[in-house]
Design an enzyme around this catalytic site. Sequence first.
Site, short mmCIF file in Angstrom:
data_model
loop_
_atom_site.label_atom_id
_atom_site.label_comp_id
_atom_site.label_asym_id
_atom_site.label_seq_id
_atom_site.Cartn_x
_atom_site.Cartn_y
_atom_site.Cartn_z
N GLY A 1 0.81 -1.22 0.00
CA GLY A 1 0.00 0.00 0.00
C GLY A 1 0.84 1.26 0.00
O GLY A 1 0.52 2.25 -0.69
N CYS A 2 1.93 1.24 0.74
CA CYS A 2 2.81 2.42 0.83
C CYS A 2 3.55 2.62 -0.49
O CYS A 2 3.79 3.77 -0.90
CB CYS A 2 3.78 2.24 1.98
SG CYS A 2 2.95 2.09 3.58
N THR A 3 3.90 1.54 -1.15
CA THR A 3 4.57 1.65 -2.45
C THR A 3 3.63 2.29 -3.47
O THR A 3 4.03 3.18 -4.24
CB THR A 3 5.02 0.26 -2.94
OG1 THR A 3 5.95 -0.29 -1.99
CG2 THR A 3 5.69 0.35 -4.30
#
Length: 250
Positions: A144-146
């Site tokens: 998700g952060c990527t």
Amino acid sequence: MPVELRKRKAPVAPPAPAPTKKKVATKARKPAGKAKEDVKKPAPAAEKPSKDEEATESAPEAPEKETVKDTKDEAKDEAKDEAKDDKKKPAAAGKVAVGDVIDLDGFGGEVQTHDGEKTTLKKLVDDSKSGVVLFTYPKASTPGCTTQVCLFRDSYEPLTADGLAIYGLSTDSTKANTTFKEKQKLPYPLLCDPQATLIAAIGLKKQPKGTQRGVFVVNKEGKVLVAEPGGPAATADRVKALVEELKGKN
């Protein structure tokens, strides 16, 4: 001639005297007249109060209507003054909202860039042309952060065209964020906030620990333009919408 002896009549006993009342020794007694006066006249200290006085003494004192009204009016005025003061005062850490003007001095404490340089939100805002965008993410190099950092990467030029400076913000170490930045070829710095002081100040710290994904934008005057949680796409889209709003005003 012999003397004739005559018998004398026995003397009659005198009547017994009538019994008399024994006097009992008592303390000095007041004259009868004075005793009666004492009975009739109560002592001044024990004077019976009038009916009006009894009612006044027995009834609890009721608060004056004017006093209660004045108190309520004062409370209302005080509440209004506090509301006005709250608008004037800088927003407290963790309670920021859109429209608040924060005192940038010391706000959020000190953090580091991914390459180990110490900085503060005030310094970042001072170095920017029109303000700072901070988007938060829970953990570097996770799916998700990527997705989130790449959305800001792909929209970097239009988002920064009017002078906004973009930064990713997490509790990751400088090493983890440097690897993340290099691997995803990010054109903006990543900020390391291991104690979550800045993350907490902008209201995106989870309890008892952790980081909530979201976005925070503040302009040069310290006015909060955006402050909300959201998913990877929602955070990038919110900044895009803000840029369009600012263009319309200019």
